[in-house]
Design a protein around this motif. Structure first.
Motif, PDB file in Angstrom:
ATOM      1  N   ALA A 168      13.825  -0.735   0.638  1.00 50.37           N
ATOM      2  CA  ALA A 168      13.436  -1.071  -0.631  1.00 50.37           C
ATOM      3  C   ALA A 168      12.803   0.017  -1.129  1.00 50.37           C
ATOM      4  O   ALA A 168      12.168   0.156  -2.159  1.00 50.37           O
ATOM      5  N   LEU A 169      12.592   1.236  -0.301  1.00 54.13           N
ATOM      6  CA  LEU A 169      11.591   2.301  -0.971  1.00 54.13           C
ATOM      7  C   LEU A 169      12.191   2.937  -2.109  1.00 54.13           C
ATOM      8  O   LEU A 169      11.413   3.352  -3.163  1.00 54.13           O
ATOM      9  N   PRO A 170      13.286   3.222  -2.474  1.00 57.11           N
ATOM     10  CA  PRO A 170      13.978   3.930  -3.729  1.00 57.11           C
ATOM     11  C   PRO A 170      13.634   2.869  -4.901  1.00 57.11           C
ATOM     12  O   PRO A 170      13.164   3.484  -5.992  1.00 57.11           O
ATOM     13  N   ALA A 171      13.731   1.505  -4.870  1.00 52.66           N
ATOM     14  CA  ALA A 171      13.267   0.771  -5.880  1.00 52.66           C
ATOM     15  C   ALA A 171      11.562   0.667  -6.044  1.00 52.66           C
ATOM     16  O   ALA A 171      11.248   0.581  -7.113  1.00 52.66           O
ATOM     17  N   VAL A 172      10.724   0.780  -4.781  1.00 51.87           N
ATOM     18  CA  VAL A 172       9.409   1.100  -4.973  1.00 51.87           C
ATOM     19  C   VAL A 172       9.109   2.294  -5.771  1.00 51.87           C
ATOM     20  O   VAL A 172       8.203   2.271  -6.768  1.00 51.87           O
ATOM     21  N   LEU A 173       9.765   3.394  -5.384  1.00 45.66           N
ATOM     22  CA  LEU A 173       9.553   4.627  -6.218  1.00 45.66           C
ATOM     23  C   LEU A 173       9.704   4.707  -7.663  1.00 45.66           C
ATOM     24  O   LEU A 173       9.218   5.263  -8.515  1.00 45.66           O
ATOM     25  N   ALA A 174      10.887   3.777  -7.932  1.00 49.01           N
ATOM     26  CA  ALA A 174      11.507   3.768  -9.300  1.00 49.01           C
ATOM     27  C   ALA A 174      10.764   2.632 -10.220  1.00 49.01           C
ATOM     28  O   ALA A 174      10.963   2.497 -11.257  1.00 49.01           O
ATOM     29  N   GLY A 175       9.763   1.894  -9.536  1.00 47.22           N
ATOM     30  CA  GLY A 175       9.116   0.791 -10.250  1.00 47.22           C
ATOM     31  C   GLY A 175      10.104  -0.240 -10.582  1.00 47.22           C
ATOM     32  O   GLY A 175       9.950  -0.866 -11.779  1.00 47.22           O
ATOM     33  N   ALA A 176      10.834  -0.753  -9.641  1.00 47.87           N
ATOM     34  CA  ALA A 176      12.042  -1.664  -9.984  1.00 47.87           C
ATOM     35  C   ALA A 176      11.906  -3.022  -9.099  1.00 47.87           C
ATOM     36  O   ALA A 176      12.726  -3.668  -9.157  1.00 47.87           O
ATOM     37  N   ILE A 177      10.663  -3.052  -8.520  1.00 46.15           N
ATOM     38  CA  ILE A 177      10.513  -4.372  -7.663  1.00 46.15           C
ATOM     39  C   ILE A 177      10.083  -5.389  -8.730  1.00 46.15           C
ATOM     40  O   ILE A 177       9.101  -5.259  -9.248  1.00 46.15           O
ATOM     41  N   PRO A 178      10.752  -6.661  -8.768  1.00 49.02           N
ATOM     42  CA  PRO A 178       9.970  -7.645  -9.638  1.00 49.02           C
ATOM     43  C   PRO A 178       8.878  -8.075  -9.326  1.00 49.02           C
ATOM     44  O   PRO A 178       8.510  -8.202  -8.066  1.00 49.02           O
ATOM     45  N   THR A 179       7.882  -8.241 -10.395  1.00 55.71           N
ATOM     46  CA  THR A 179       6.753  -9.320 -10.079  1.00 55.71           C
ATOM     47  C   THR A 179       6.939 -10.607  -9.742  1.00 55.71           C
ATOM     48  O   THR A 179       8.169 -11.139  -9.916  1.00 55.71           O
ATOM     49  N   ALA A 180       6.218 -11.480  -9.223  1.00 53.55           N
ATOM     50  CA  ALA A 180       6.097 -12.642  -8.956  1.00 53.55           C
ATOM     51  C   ALA A 180       6.926 -13.680 -10.037  1.00 53.55           C
ATOM     52  O   ALA A 180       7.664 -14.573  -9.953  1.00 53.55           O
ATOM     53  N   SER A 181       6.275 -13.189 -11.412  1.00 52.23           N
ATOM     54  CA  SER A 181       6.933 -13.956 -12.664  1.00 52.23           C
ATOM     55  C   SER A 181       8.492 -13.709 -12.664  1.00 52.23           C
ATOM     56  O   SER A 181       9.160 -14.659 -13.456  1.00 52.23           O
ATOM     57  N   GLY A 182       8.739 -12.466 -12.406  1.00 49.93           N
ATOM     58  CA  GLY A 182      10.165 -12.096 -12.691  1.00 49.93           C
ATOM     59  C   GLY A 182      10.282 -11.536 -14.020  1.00 49.93           C
ATOM     60  O   GLY A 182      11.386 -11.032 -14.563  1.00 49.93           O
ATOM     61  N   TRP A 183       9.057 -11.545 -14.831  1.00 45.79           N
ATOM     62  CA  TRP A 183       9.287 -10.915 -16.130  1.00 45.79           C
ATOM     63  C   TRP A 183       8.854  -9.581 -16.484  1.00 45.79           C
ATOM     64  O   TRP A 183       9.017  -8.840 -17.409  1.00 45.79           O
ATOM     65  N   SER A 184       8.409  -8.814 -15.225  1.00 42.37           N
ATOM     66  CA  SER A 184       7.902  -7.329 -15.413  1.00 42.37           C
ATOM     67  C   SER A 184       8.326  -6.881 -13.821  1.00 42.37           C
ATOM     68  O   SER A 184       8.747  -7.613 -13.098  1.00 42.37           O
ATOM     69  N   LYS A 185       8.001  -5.410 -13.759  1.00 37.10           N
ATOM     70  CA  LYS A 185       8.128  -4.970 -12.566  1.00 37.10           C
ATOM     71  C   LYS A 185       6.630  -4.319 -12.011  1.00 37.10           C
ATOM     72  O   LYS A 185       5.820  -3.955 -12.784  1.00 37.10           O
ATOM     73  N   HIS A 186       6.664  -4.287 -10.814  1.00 36.47           N
ATOM     74  CA  HIS A 186       5.525  -3.657 -10.119  1.00 36.47           C
ATOM     75  C   HIS A 186       5.434  -2.179 -10.606  1.00 36.47           C
ATOM     76  O   HIS A 186       6.419  -1.585 -10.537  1.00 36.47           O
ATOM     77  N   ARG A 187       4.256  -1.649 -10.637  1.00 38.66           N
ATOM     78  CA  ARG A 187       4.145  -0.185 -11.049  1.00 38.66           C
ATOM     79  C   ARG A 187       4.794   0.712  -9.820  1.00 38.66           C
ATOM     80  O   ARG A 187       4.670   0.367  -8.754  1.00 38.66           O
ATOM     81  N   SER A 188       5.436   1.618 -10.432  1.00 40.80           N
ATOM     82  CA  SER A 188       6.117   2.650  -9.479  1.00 40.80           C
ATOM     83  C   SER A 188       4.927   3.294  -8.550  1.00 40.80           C
ATOM     84  O   SER A 188       3.778   3.684  -8.997  1.00 40.80           O
ATOM     85  N   VAL A 189       5.455   3.701  -7.478  1.00 39.44           N
ATOM     86  CA  VAL A 189       4.497   4.713  -6.394  1.00 39.44           C
ATOM     87  C   VAL A 189       5.272   5.979  -6.454  1.00 39.44           C
ATOM     88  O   VAL A 189       6.363   6.124  -6.425  1.00 39.44           O
TER      89      VAL A 189
END
Length: 325
Positions: free
Chosen positions: A164-185
């Motif tokens: 999952a790290l590439p998606a973490v770095l890209a800010g592509a992990i969905p939030t719980a609501s599914g409406w947005s993404k977690h901030r990139s690292v």
């Protein structure tokens, strides 16, 4: 050149797989058998987290707060299964000397997958994800010490799985609501947490992606990187070349996990060809570890997975011949 697998295998017979792995590959490993309850990569990491309590919800693992005495029934079952696997390893590896690999889910993939007590991913909370990485580092240290006690002749290597790290770095992990993404690292932030978990033993970081963050892995202290060669793009190969020339060991995923088995020359060709195109020293090619493209849990049967492991040594011969050509 040597061979190993990347952790997961089909079926539920840990005893039989341990026997196979002690013979079939040059770097045996403690198998993950996700067909068993609590046998998947996330459950194994939860079992090692002795400083954090978690329970299994329909959506997956969730922290509950508290420490080991408050561990849920699910977490205790995961720990019990790991202890049973170690019992089998201790018995069958009696007198074994040589390399032995342990796999564990890395801190960023855990943070992107496991939920906080209130919901949402641990990734959402800076303090919680550092606590998770510190607990994982402590648990891994205890796990490595336990395996060293049980198999004293083993030279342990740790594999951290970070799909999952590439998606973490890209800010592509969905939030719980599914409406947005977690901030990139950012890169330095990723290195900071990873480096907490790479000090216990020589560490290989595994990521099957087109452009795995190799620079993050090496700056965090990884001595090796494991990739699916068939997925790598040009930028990914460039980072591999830099890492290899700096002394990092490449674990090259060459044997597909499903479908028809290639012949050894077909499997070896992408690695040999790219090595030449990049102008890398052929002597460095001889230090590569040959692996399946990824874990083999999706293989249709244990016999199919074993055939793929058996192919690895023939691929080694093909790569060696290509390096000398």
């Amino acid at each position: 050149m040597t061979t190993t697998g990347l952790g997961s295998l089909p079926g539920d017979d840990i005893r039989e797989w341990t026997k196979v792995l002690l013979e079939a590959v040059d770097i045996p490993f403690l198998a993950e058998l996700p067909a068993r309850p609590y046998g998947d990569m996330l459950s194994r990491a939860i079992a090692v987290l002795t400083e954090l309590a978690a329970d299994l919800q329909p959506a997956g693992w969730r922290l509950t707060g508290g420490s080991d005495p408050r561990a849920s029934m699910d977490q205790r079952r995961a720990r019990s299964l790991l202890a049973e696997d170690l019992d089998v390893l201790e018995e069958l590896a009696d007198g074994y000397t040589g390399p032995l690999k342990l796999q564990l889910t890395g801190p960023w993939t855990l943070a992107a997958t496991v939920e906080l007590p209130r919901g949402d991913k641990i990734l959402a909370d800076h303090g919680a994800r550092r606590d998770l990485a510190e607990a994982l580092a402590l648990g891994l240290s205890d796990h490595v010490a336990e395996v060293r006690r049980r198999v004293p002749g083993a030279d342990l290597v740790v594999q951290l799985d970070e799909p999952a790290l590439p998606a973490v770095l890209a800010g592509a992990i969905p939030t719980a609501s599914g409406w947005s993404k977690h901030r990139s690292v950012d890169g330095p932030g990723a290195v900071e947490l990873l480096s907490l978990v790479t000090t216990t033993a020589p560490t290989v970081i595994h990521c099957c992606a087109a452009r795995p963050p190799i620079e993050v892995f090496t700056k965090a202290g990884a001595t090796g990187v494991a990739v699916d060669v068939s997925l790598l793009t040009e930028p990914g190969w460039e980072q591999i070349a830099i890492a290899v020339e700096a002394g990092t060991t490449l674990y090259a995923g060459l044997v597909p996990t499903t479908g028809a088995l290639p012949n050894p020359e077909q499997a070896a060709d992408p690695l040999i060809r790219r090595w030449r195109e990049l102008g890398l020293d052929p002597e460095l090619l001889k230090q590569v570890v040959i692996t399946p493209a990824c874990g083999l849990a999706a293989s249709p049967s244990p016999s199919d997975a074993k055939a793929r492991l058996d192919l690895l040594r023939r691929v080694v011969d093909a790569v060696g011949e290509g390096a000398d050509a």
